[in-house]
Each structure stands twice: as structure tokens, then as C-alpha cells.
Design a protein around this motif. Structure first.
Motif, PDB file in Angstrom:
ATOM      1  N   ASN A  23       0.831  -1.200   0.000  1.00 29.25           N
ATOM      2  CA  ASN A  23       0.000   0.000   0.000  1.00 29.25           C
ATOM      3  C   ASN A  23       0.872   1.260   0.000  1.00 29.25           C
ATOM      4  OD1 ASN A  23      -2.705   1.183   0.188  1.00 29.25           O
ATOM      5  ND2 ASN A  23      -1.985   1.913   2.173  1.00 29.25           N
ATOM      6  N   PHE A  26       1.978   2.149  -3.418  1.00 26.71           N
ATOM      7  CA  PHE A  26       0.940   2.837  -4.176  1.00 26.71           C
ATOM      8  C   PHE A  26       1.003   4.335  -3.890  1.00 26.71           C
ATOM      9  CE2 PHE A  26      -0.658  -1.276  -5.008  1.00 26.71           C
ATOM     10  CZ  PHE A  26      -1.545  -1.170  -6.066  1.00 26.71           C
ATOM     11  N   VAL A  27       1.251   4.700  -2.632  1.00 28.58           N
ATOM     12  CA  VAL A  27       1.370   6.115  -2.258  1.00 28.58           C
ATOM     13  C   VAL A  27       2.616   6.725  -2.901  1.00 28.58           C
ATOM     14  CG1 VAL A  27       1.725   7.695  -0.322  1.00 28.58           C
ATOM     15  CG2 VAL A  27       0.109   5.806  -0.109  1.00 28.58           C
ATOM     16  N   ASP A  30       2.189   7.619  -6.505  1.00 28.42           N
ATOM     17  CA  ASP A  30       1.034   8.498  -6.709  1.00 28.42           C
ATOM     18  C   ASP A  30      -0.166   7.776  -7.316  1.00 28.42           C
ATOM     19  OD1 ASP A  30       2.252  10.747  -5.623  1.00 28.42           O
ATOM     20  OD2 ASP A  30       3.184  11.271  -7.551  1.00 28.42           O
ATOM     21  N   LEU A  31      -0.354   6.529  -6.930  1.00 35.43           N
ATOM     22  CA  LEU A  31      -1.546   5.778  -7.303  1.00 35.43           C
ATOM     23  C   LEU A  31      -2.525   5.824  -6.139  1.00 35.43           C
ATOM     24  CD1 LEU A  31       0.211   2.672  -8.861  1.00 35.43           C
ATOM     25  CD2 LEU A  31      -0.812   4.576 -10.091  1.00 35.43           C
ATOM     26  N   GLU A  32      -3.746   5.468  -6.383  1.00 31.37           N
ATOM     27  CA  GLU A  32      -4.754   5.453  -5.330  1.00 31.37           C
ATOM     28  C   GLU A  32      -4.511   4.240  -4.420  1.00 31.37           C
ATOM     29  OE1 GLU A  32      -7.781   6.844  -3.116  1.00 31.37           O
ATOM     30  OE2 GLU A  32      -7.003   7.828  -4.901  1.00 31.37           O
ATOM     31  N   PRO A  33      -4.169   4.463  -3.134  1.00 36.09           N
ATOM     32  CA  PRO A  33      -3.920   3.332  -2.239  1.00 36.09           C
ATOM     33  C   PRO A  33      -5.215   2.572  -1.948  1.00 36.09           C
ATOM     34  CG  PRO A  33      -3.813   5.381  -1.023  1.00 36.09           C
ATOM     35  CD  PRO A  33      -3.983   5.736  -2.466  1.00 36.09           C
ATOM     36  N   GLY A  36      -6.814   3.493   3.051  1.00 38.01           N
ATOM     37  CA  GLY A  36      -6.661   4.936   3.233  1.00 38.01           C
ATOM     38  C   GLY A  36      -5.456   5.289   4.097  1.00 38.01           C
TER      39      GLY A  36
END
Length: 72
Positions: A23, A26-27, A30-33, A36
Motif C-alpha cells: 500500500n 501505491f502512495v 502516486d496511485l490510489e492506495p 486509506g
């Protein structure tokens, strides 16, 4: 603690580390994790290399827990 409980807790902790590490990547990219992230927690990682190091370490430890390299 029985062997079954040890194996279950080791796999569970390894899975948590692995998912949290992935996760984080992903951050980083710059992808959507898929889980949250807290903006307050992300301010702790002012420098990008700290986040990369920490998430790489989480993934490594998660894999080692799953394949049983840290247990005796």
C-alpha cells in the motif's frame, strides 16, 4: 502457545506487513492506495527516501515471516 497459534499469528502478521508495504508503494508512485492513509501520518515522512526505506522493510519482513525465516 501451541504451534498452530504460532503459525496463524506469524502468517497473519506477515500478511499485514506485506499489505501495508505494498500500500505504501501505491502512495509513493502516486496511485490510489487500497487502504486509506492519514495525512498526519504522511507528514512524518517529509523525505521520500524514508518512506521508501520503511515500506521496503515492511515488505521484506512480511515475506520473511510468511516463508518462516525469522522463526526458530
Amino acid at each position: 502457545m501451541t504451534k498452530v497459534t504460532q503459525h496463524i499469528s506469524r502468517y497473519f502478521l506477515g500478511f499485514i506487513f506485506l499489505v501495508a508495504g505494498l500500500n505504501g508503494y501505491f502512495v509513493i508512485f502516486d496511485l490510489e492506495p487500497f487502504i486509506g492513509t492519514s495525512p498526519a501520518a504522511m507528514t512524518l515522512f517529509e523525505f521520500q527516501y524514508l518512506l521508501i526505506f520503511e515500506k521496503s522493510l515492511e515488505i521484506l519482513c512480511g515475506i520473511l515471516l510468511i516463508i518462516n525465516r525469522l522463526s526458530h
